[in-house]
Design an enzyme around this catalytic site. Structure first.
Site, PDB file in Angstrom:
ATOM      1  N   ALA A 109       3.862 -13.559 -16.983  1.00 39.54           N
ATOM      2  CA  ALA A 109       2.809 -12.623 -17.383  1.00 39.54           C
ATOM      3  C   ALA A 109       2.351 -11.720 -16.247  1.00 39.54           C
ATOM      4  O   ALA A 109       1.679 -10.718 -16.469  1.00 39.54           O
ATOM      5  CB  ALA A 109       1.610 -13.397 -17.929  1.00 39.54           C
ATOM      6  N   GLY A 110       2.734 -12.086 -15.024  1.00 37.07           N
ATOM      7  CA  GLY A 110       2.229 -11.339 -13.870  1.00 37.07           C
ATOM      8  C   GLY A 110       2.708  -9.896 -13.874  1.00 37.07           C
ATOM      9  O   GLY A 110       3.689  -9.539 -14.521  1.00 37.07           O
ATOM     10  N   ARG A 112       4.124  -6.019  -6.434  1.00 34.41           N
ATOM     11  CA  ARG A 112       4.912  -5.712  -5.236  1.00 34.41           C
ATOM     12  C   ARG A 112       6.246  -5.038  -5.555  1.00 34.41           C
ATOM     13  O   ARG A 112       6.921  -4.545  -4.660  1.00 34.41           O
ATOM     14  CB  ARG A 112       5.119  -7.002  -4.420  1.00 34.41           C
ATOM     15  CG  ARG A 112       3.837  -7.501  -3.764  1.00 34.41           C
ATOM     16  CD  ARG A 112       3.939  -8.950  -3.299  1.00 34.41           C
ATOM     17  NE  ARG A 112       3.708  -9.905  -4.377  1.00 34.41           N
ATOM     18  CZ  ARG A 112       3.691 -11.234  -4.222  1.00 34.41           C
ATOM     19  NH1 ARG A 112       3.913 -11.762  -3.032  1.00 34.41           N
ATOM     20  NH2 ARG A 112       3.477 -12.033  -5.247  1.00 34.41           N
ATOM     21  N   GLN A 121      -1.011 -13.981 -22.405  1.00 32.45           N
ATOM     22  CA  GLN A 121      -2.070 -14.296 -21.447  1.00 32.45           C
ATOM     23  C   GLN A 121      -2.743 -12.977 -21.075  1.00 32.45           C
ATOM     24  O   GLN A 121      -2.155 -12.141 -20.401  1.00 32.45           O
ATOM     25  CB  GLN A 121      -1.507 -14.962 -20.189  1.00 32.45           C
ATOM     26  CG  GLN A 121      -2.588 -15.327 -19.175  1.00 32.45           C
ATOM     27  CD  GLN A 121      -2.025 -15.546 -17.771  1.00 32.45           C
ATOM     28  OE1 GLN A 121      -0.907 -15.140 -17.460  1.00 32.45           O
ATOM     29  NE2 GLN A 121      -2.823 -16.160 -16.918  1.00 32.45           N
ATOM     30  N   ASP A 138      10.297 -15.247 -12.242  1.00 32.36           N
ATOM     31  CA  ASP A 138      10.756 -14.489 -11.077  1.00 32.36           C
ATOM     32  C   ASP A 138      11.521 -15.369 -10.082  1.00 32.36           C
ATOM     33  O   ASP A 138      11.611 -15.034  -8.906  1.00 32.36           O
ATOM     34  CB  ASP A 138       9.583 -13.760 -10.405  1.00 32.36           C
ATOM     35  CG  ASP A 138       8.561 -14.697  -9.776  1.00 32.36           C
ATOM     36  OD1 ASP A 138       8.597 -15.913 -10.051  1.00 32.36           O
ATOM     37  OD2 ASP A 138       7.713 -14.207  -8.996  1.00 32.36           O
ATOM     38  N   ARG A 163      34.256   4.268 -20.884  1.00 29.37           N
ATOM     39  CA  ARG A 163      32.871   4.200 -21.380  1.00 29.37           C
ATOM     40  C   ARG A 163      32.786   3.347 -22.642  1.00 29.37           C
ATOM     41  O   ARG A 163      33.797   2.952 -23.205  1.00 29.37           O
ATOM     42  CB  ARG A 163      32.355   5.625 -21.571  1.00 29.37           C
ATOM     43  CG  ARG A 163      32.205   6.317 -20.194  1.00 29.37           C
ATOM     44  CD  ARG A 163      31.995   7.802 -20.335  1.00 29.37           C
ATOM     45  NE  ARG A 163      30.886   8.111 -21.217  1.00 29.37           N
ATOM     46  CZ  ARG A 163      30.660   9.328 -21.727  1.00 29.37           C
ATOM     47  NH1 ARG A 163      31.466  10.324 -21.421  1.00 29.37           N
ATOM     48  NH2 ARG A 163      29.640   9.542 -22.517  1.00 29.37           N
TER      49      ARG A 163
HETATM   50  C1  UD1 Z   1       3.481 -19.020  -6.696  1.00 31.49           C
HETATM   51  C2  UD1 Z   1       2.771 -20.310  -6.261  1.00 31.49           C
HETATM   52  C3  UD1 Z   1       3.199 -20.660  -4.836  1.00 31.49           C
HETATM   53  C4  UD1 Z   1       4.713 -20.790  -4.776  1.00 31.49           C
HETATM   54  C5  UD1 Z   1       5.391 -19.528  -5.317  1.00 31.49           C
HETATM   55  C6  UD1 Z   1       6.887 -19.773  -5.466  1.00 31.49           C
HETATM   56  C7  UD1 Z   1       0.605 -20.263  -7.403  1.00 31.49           C
HETATM   57  C8  UD1 Z   1      -0.844 -20.031  -7.252  1.00 31.49           C
HETATM   58  N1  UD1 Z   1       1.337 -20.090  -6.300  1.00 31.49           N
HETATM   59  O1  UD1 Z   1       3.028 -17.977  -5.841  1.00 31.49           O
HETATM   60  O2  UD1 Z   1       2.598 -21.890  -4.453  1.00 31.49           O
HETATM   61  O3  UD1 Z   1       5.095 -21.006  -3.432  1.00 31.49           O
HETATM   62  O4  UD1 Z   1       4.894 -19.195  -6.637  1.00 31.49           O
HETATM   63  O5  UD1 Z   1       7.569 -18.630  -5.896  1.00 31.49           O
HETATM   64  O6  UD1 Z   1       1.064 -20.644  -8.445  1.00 31.49           O
HETATM   65  N2  UD1 Z   1       2.078 -15.529 -13.555  1.00 31.49           N
HETATM   66  C9  UD1 Z   1       1.559 -15.544 -14.837  1.00 31.49           C
HETATM   67  N3  UD1 Z   1       0.227 -15.349 -15.007  1.00 31.49           N
HETATM   68  C10 UD1 Z   1      -0.625 -15.146 -13.974  1.00 31.49           C
HETATM   69  C11 UD1 Z   1      -0.091 -15.136 -12.663  1.00 31.49           C
HETATM   70  C12 UD1 Z   1       1.262 -15.336 -12.491  1.00 31.49           C
HETATM   71  O7  UD1 Z   1       2.307 -15.726 -15.815  1.00 31.49           O
HETATM   72  O8  UD1 Z   1      -1.824 -14.985 -14.217  1.00 31.49           O
HETATM   73  C13 UD1 Z   1       3.526 -15.720 -13.382  1.00 31.49           C
HETATM   74  C14 UD1 Z   1       4.202 -14.551 -12.694  1.00 31.49           C
HETATM   75  O9  UD1 Z   1       4.669 -13.610 -13.652  1.00 31.49           O
HETATM   76  C15 UD1 Z   1       5.367 -15.225 -11.960  1.00 31.49           C
HETATM   77  C16 UD1 Z   1       4.831 -16.639 -11.674  1.00 31.49           C
HETATM   78  O10 UD1 Z   1       3.740 -16.838 -12.556  1.00 31.49           O
HETATM   79  O11 UD1 Z   1       6.509 -15.324 -12.774  1.00 31.49           O
HETATM   80  C17 UD1 Z   1       4.371 -16.814 -10.228  1.00 31.49           C
HETATM   81  O12 UD1 Z   1       3.330 -15.869  -9.979  1.00 31.49           O
HETATM   82  P1  UD1 Z   1       3.244 -15.070  -8.621  1.00 31.49           P
HETATM   83  O13 UD1 Z   1       2.049 -14.202  -8.664  1.00 31.49           O
HETATM   84  O14 UD1 Z   1       4.543 -14.440  -8.302  1.00 31.49           O
HETATM   85  O15 UD1 Z   1       2.935 -16.286  -7.626  1.00 31.49           O
HETATM   86  P2  UD1 Z   1       3.291 -16.403  -6.083  1.00 31.49           P
HETATM   87  O16 UD1 Z   1       2.294 -15.651  -5.308  1.00 31.49           O
HETATM   88  O17 UD1 Z   1       4.726 -16.079  -5.867  1.00 31.49           O
HETATM   89 CA    CA Z   2       6.374 -15.066  -7.077  1.00 36.18          CA
END
Ligand code: UD1
Ligand code: CA
Length: 391
Positions: free
Chosen positions: A27-28, A32, A90, A120, A336
């Protein structure tokens, strides 16, 4: 004898994943990436990033799969409308803990384990998930929460694993919340978990958002389990690139390169000669028969299939075309979509074909455009020929 042993073992591992449901976090916003396209739709070797963890779940036969989407949810749902996955919205996105809270609403009555993957982290393999499952254990010895850890060269950005004096995992501290000392910890959280659903349901609502990002962090469940004296298990993934989270386009390029190597290696092991695998670009899902030779600089895109004993010469681009056995194309050929090239046909340098059938034994040696055409057997096309809408 050997097969007899392998089959029951595989079944055993799959069966062990039976009482497991999956939550895929996607959902993120992917801020970046600096993109209008949602992060998980960015392609890696022709397929969207999200398709890779979905493929792993399919291989492991894990059902149901709840995929949490939010940012540009409709685009993602539309792209995966045929996938065996239930989407959960979400909105707003308040962190990974909040994302899982949204998903478990759709899992009423489920009491098994929850495998949580991130959309991701596309390079993850079934072997790692099986390793996690093994560490998680079963029955009375089962952990409340198990996670994949790794020691990447650059741990910046990841949550760091803090262990107690006995080496047990005690807590995870996010990079943005970590002190200078904590940032020296090299062991990181890969964001891949197996969680007992009873433990999760009981504790997820207790997660608070009093942290640097003001988000509900899913990894906070780890310290809750630790404080309650529950078992926390971990599986260390030695291949640190496998658990790499894709947060920007530099990481996207790295992941694409690794996926390309995997695709090319698999093809070579199945009997295809790839002269220079570092410079050969083959999409996931392209099918190539034995003893076919792929020269450097070739791009094989989309739903392309190539038969046996064919040669695709340097710098040719083939997109969603069907080539039979003993075909030669290129150098610098462009085939193609909706092109069919039948057995023994020869397409030489600077020949472009679109939506046409090239019959058996046809020769088009040089500099031609063949569009919307059907060429019967053994036709010989002179240099510089252009055909459109010709039958
Ligand atoms: C997260 C972990 C971190 C870990 C890393 C590994 C948390 C708080 N941190 O950090 O400990 O080392 O992944 O890659 O979990 N997402 C949602 N909804 C939200 C936020 C995020 O679905 O509200 C999803 C994003 O789309 C993504 C995944 O969760 O697929 C991880 O979110 P991201 O913001 O990339 O977390 P990191 O900062 O990488
Ligand atoms: Ca991530």
């Amino acid at each position: 004898m050997r097969n007899g042993l392998i089959v029951p073992l595989c079944c055993y591992i799959f069966n062990k994943m039976k009482n497991t449901a999956a939550i895929l976090l996607a959902a993120g916003k992917g801020t970046r990436m600096k993109s209008a396209l949602p992060k998980v739709l960015h392609p890696i070797c022709g397929n969207p990033m999200l398709s890779y963890p979905l493929e792993i779940l399919k291989e492991l036969k894990i059902r149901p799969v709840l995929c949490v989407v939010g940012h540009e949810a409709d685009l993602i749902k539309d792209d995966f409308r045929e996938a065996a996955v239930d989407f959960v919205i979400q909105s707003p996105q308040l962190g990974t803990g909040h994302a899982v809270t949204c998903a478990i609403a759709g899992l009423k009555g489920f009491s098994g384990d929850l495998l949580i993957l991130s959309g991701d982290v596309p390079l993850i393999t079934t072997d790692t998930i099986k390793g996690l499952k093994k560490a998680h254990g079963r029955g009375k010895k089962k952990a409340a929460i198990s996670l994949v850890t790794a020691r990447p060269d650059c741990p910046a950005g990841y949550g760091r694993i803090k262990r107690d004096d006995d080496g047990n995992i005690a807590t995870i501290v996010e990079h943005k919340d970590a002190t200078t000392d904590e940032r020296q910890i090299s062991e990181v959280n890969a964001g891949i978990y197996l969680i007992d659903s009873e433990f999760l349901k009981k504790n997820i609502k207790k997660i608070k958002s009093d942290n640097a990002q003001g988000e509900y962090y899913l990894p906070d469940l780890v310290s809750m389990a630790s404080n309650a004296g529950l078992r926390i298990a971990s599986y260390n993934c030695k291949d640190t690139l496998e658990v790499m989270g894709i947060n920007n386009r530099v990481e996207l390029a790295t992941a694409t390169k690794i996926m390309r190597q995997r695709i090319n290696t698999e093809l070579m092991l199945s009997g295809v000669t790839i002269i220079d695998p570092e410079n050969t670009y083959i999409d996931k899902g392209v099918k190539i028969g034995r003893d076919t030779v792929i020269e450097p600089g070739v791009h094989l895109i989309g739903e392309t299939t190539i038969g046996n004993c064919s040669t695709i010469r340097a710098n040719s681009v083939v997109e969603s075309a069907r080539l039979g056995d003993d075909v030669t194309a290129g150098p610098f050929a462009r085939l193609r979509p909706d092109t069919i090239v039948k057995k023994g046909a020869r397409l030489g340098n600077f020949v472009e074909v679109k939506n046409s059938t090239i019959g058996q034994g046809v020769k088009a040696g040089h500099l031609s455009y063949l569009g919307d055409s059907v060429l019967e057997k053994n036709v010989n096309i002179g240099a510089g020929t252009i055909t459109c809408n010709y039958d």
